[in-house]
Design a protein around this motif. Structure first.
Motif, mmCIF file in Angstrom:
data_model
loop_
_atom_site.group_PDB
_atom_site.id
_atom_site.type_symbol
_atom_site.label_atom_id
_atom_site.label_comp_id
_atom_site.label_asym_id
_atom_site.label_seq_id
_atom_site.Cartn_x
_atom_site.Cartn_y
_atom_site.Cartn_z
ATOM 1 N N HIS A 226 28.115 65.290 61.834
ATOM 2 C CA HIS A 226 29.053 64.743 60.858
ATOM 3 C C HIS A 226 30.377 64.323 61.465
ATOM 4 C CE1 HIS A 226 30.486 68.895 61.166
ATOM 5 N NE2 HIS A 226 29.253 69.273 60.870
ATOM 6 N N SER A 229 29.052 59.941 66.048
ATOM 7 C CA SER A 229 28.133 58.891 65.599
ATOM 8 C C SER A 229 27.070 58.614 66.659
ATOM 9 C CB SER A 229 28.921 57.601 65.329
ATOM 10 O OG SER A 229 28.044 56.502 65.192
ATOM 11 N N GLY A 311 20.501 62.236 54.390
ATOM 12 C CA GLY A 311 21.700 61.560 53.896
ATOM 13 C C GLY A 311 22.495 62.451 52.969
ATOM 14 N N ARG A 312 21.799 63.158 52.094
ATOM 15 C CA ARG A 312 22.454 64.110 51.184
ATOM 16 C C ARG A 312 23.209 65.179 51.959
ATOM 17 N NH1 ARG A 312 21.170 69.909 50.094
ATOM 18 N NH2 ARG A 312 21.755 70.331 47.929
ATOM 19 N N ASN A 313 22.564 65.732 52.994
ATOM 20 C CA ASN A 313 23.158 66.854 53.707
ATOM 21 C C ASN A 313 24.271 66.441 54.662
ATOM 22 O OD1 ASN A 313 21.475 68.488 52.294
ATOM 23 N ND2 ASN A 313 20.064 68.907 53.976
ATOM 24 N N ILE A 314 24.141 65.269 55.267
ATOM 25 C CA ILE A 314 25.221 64.778 56.128
ATOM 26 C C ILE A 314 26.461 64.473 55.297
ATOM 27 C CG2 ILE A 314 25.950 62.867 57.621
ATOM 28 C CD1 ILE A 314 23.027 62.838 58.688
ATOM 29 N N GLN A 315 26.261 63.882 54.123
ATOM 30 C CA GLN A 315 27.404 63.611 53.255
ATOM 31 C C GLN A 315 28.021 64.901 52.759
ATOM 32 O OE1 GLN A 315 28.936 60.594 52.686
ATOM 33 N NE2 GLN A 315 30.459 62.042 51.889
ATOM 34 N N LEU A 316 27.191 65.889 52.438
ATOM 35 C CA LEU A 316 27.691 67.199 52.022
ATOM 36 C C LEU A 316 28.549 67.804 53.131
ATOM 37 C CD1 LEU A 316 27.581 69.653 50.008
ATOM 38 C CD2 LEU A 316 25.576 70.424 51.310
ATOM 39 N N LYS A 318 30.136 66.232 55.595
ATOM 40 C CA LYS A 318 31.369 65.461 55.766
ATOM 41 C C LYS A 318 32.384 65.789 54.674
ATOM 42 C CE LYS A 318 29.506 61.449 58.236
ATOM 43 N NZ LYS A 318 29.230 59.990 58.199
ATOM 44 N N THR A 319 31.919 65.874 53.444
ATOM 45 C CA THR A 319 32.809 66.204 52.330
ATOM 46 C C THR A 319 33.415 67.585 52.512
ATOM 47 O OG1 THR A 319 31.571 64.802 50.787
ATOM 48 C CG2 THR A 319 32.917 66.560 49.831
ATOM 49 N N CYS A 394 28.651 74.360 54.524
ATOM 50 C CA CYS A 394 27.720 73.411 53.898
ATOM 51 C C CYS A 394 27.053 73.961 52.640
ATOM 52 C CB CYS A 394 26.670 72.962 54.903
ATOM 53 S SG CYS A 394 27.277 71.665 56.000
ATOM 54 N N THR A 397 29.577 72.120 47.249
ATOM 55 C CA THR A 397 30.999 71.792 47.373
ATOM 56 C C THR A 397 31.853 72.609 46.416
ATOM 57 O OG1 THR A 397 30.484 69.552 48.134
ATOM 58 C CG2 THR A 397 32.688 69.922 47.243
#
Length: 416
Positions: A226, A229, A311-316, A318-319, A394, A397
């Motif tokens: 996260h 890149s 995608g769900r977990n990477i965004q989680l 990062k948030t 993780c 949130t």
């Protein structure tokens, strides 16, 4: 690899060979989690898995409505495929074959009941008295305590805060001995969340190849990146893709894939002899992994589900790491860290009036007064980490937000 003297069942005149196992140390982080995560009303921001999902959640992520449900209730619950179903092993092999000139065969994958079983199994297979093992530190205690219990000599390859917890190959070289059998890394790292750059991985391979040393790369948090890149020059590939045959990697559906409850992990290697040796030892521990677990993992790793799940977990991640970063910045007189760029965990140091806190007392008092749960680093990763806690960021949130809000109140009343 271990060699065992075969005893005749007819002629018993030979004295049996005995091997002395060293007493294994208590597994501190698991004992801490087991003791405190069941506290009523706990706000668990010590957990290392990306927020867990249900079967219904998994199915909702699927992008193809024609894909059958992962659980077929008509399937007879036999032992199933002994080394793991062909479909699951092929999907895992495909993940490790991306952007490499030589694809990995499904025969090079062995399914296990979680990565913890994978690690134990291959350490039991490869390590014995007289061997020397080098292990990154800090890391998951299993990776150095188990080989020590098997009679091996252990040297720790230390991560240092002043180097942002990035391994230094120059620290490794003097640790290598003539009897060094195995070098163990963990990438991304638990508890720091640091990743090992590609250039360091290549240097590690160069050192290992020179003396024919096997490398174990625990990649249980891969591919949850996260803060770095894939286009970055030092983005870390899986070690199995870097051309060194004497490599073993372990992985799991627990951390990056949010499916700890199915207890499914794996071992992969480009060396047929290494896989064969581990599979032979596996006969004593595991006939097969549950067909239900295998089916759910196969479904999750299908192209119709995998990208949405990651995608769900990477965004989680990062948030949530952004929320934690903001909190630490706003309390910079009390807490500090090296911001992680992979995985689900971070080491955070707390100070009171300029002195590091007693992290064990801090974690217990915080839990009792606020229900917020951390892991004390000095207890679980070594005395040199006094004043540090491991945070698992993780979780959902909202759980992290509530936990940080309560932590902020606790700091104001008890630490500031």
């Amino acid at each position: 690899m271990k060699s065992f003297k075969k005893l005749s069942l007819v002629n018993r005149t030979e004295a049996p060979i005995t091997a002395k196992m060293v007493k294994i140390e208590p597994f501190e982080v698991e004992q801490w989690m087991d003791k405190y995560e069941v506290t009523p009303g706990v706000l668990n921001i010590a957990e290392t898995c990306a927020a867990s999902i249900s079967i219904d959640d998994l199915v909702a992520l699927c992008e193809d409505p024609n894909i059958p449900h992962p659980i077929n209730t008509r399937t007879k619950l036999t032992y199933g495929a002994i080394r793991g179903s062909p479909a699951l092993r092929e999907r895992l092999a495909s993940l490790y074959s991306a952007r490499v000139s030589s694809p990995l065969s499904a025969e090079n994958i062995l399914i296990t009941p979680g990565a913890i079983a994978a690690n134990f199994l291959l350490l039991y297979t490869l390590i014995g008295p007289g061997d020397h093992v080098i292990c990154v530190h800090p890391t998951y205690q299993q990776l150095y305590s188990v080989p020590a219990s098997l009679g091996a000599e252990i040297s720790l390859w230390e991560l240092r805060k002043e180097k942002n917890y990035v391994l230094d190959i120059e620290d490794l070289k003097p640790l290598v001995k003539d009897n060094t059998k195995l070098i163990i890394i963990n990438n991304p790292n638990n508890p720091t969340g640091a990743t090992i750059p590609k250039s360091v991985l290549q240097s590690l391979i160069d050192v290992a190849r020179e003396k024919n040393i096997t490398i174990l790369s625990d990649e249980v948090y891969r591919p949850l990146f996260h803060g770095i890149s894939p286009v970055d020059a030092d983005f870390p590939p899986s070690l199995i893709s870097m051309g060194y045959e004497n490599t073993l990697i372990t992985g799991s559906m627990s951390k990056a894939y949010s499916l700890a409850g199915i207890r499914l992990g794996w071992i992969a290697s480009r060396s047929p002899s290494l896989i064969s040796a581990v599979a032979s030892a596996r006969d004593y521990t595991t006939i097969s992994v549950s067909q239900l677990d295998d089916a759910i993992a196969t479904y999750a790793l299908s192209q119709s589900v995998l990208h949405a799940l990651l995608g769900r977990n990477i965004q989680l991640a990062k948030t949530n790491v952004a929320l934690l970063s903001t909190f630490i910045s706003s309390h910079s007189q009390i807490c500090s860290w090296v911001k992680p760029n992979g995985g689900t965990t971070a080491l955070v140091q707390f100070k009171k009036k300029g002195e590091v806190v007693d992290d064990v007392e801090f974690c217990i008092d915080l839990l009792e007064k606020t229900k917020v749960m951390f892991v004390p680093a000095s207890r679980c990763f070594g005395e040199e980490f006094k004043g540090y806690v491991r945070i698992g960021f993780c979780c959902e949130t909202q759980v992290l937000k509530e936990g940080l809000e309560k932590l902020g109140g606790y700091i104001t009343e008890n630490v500031a």
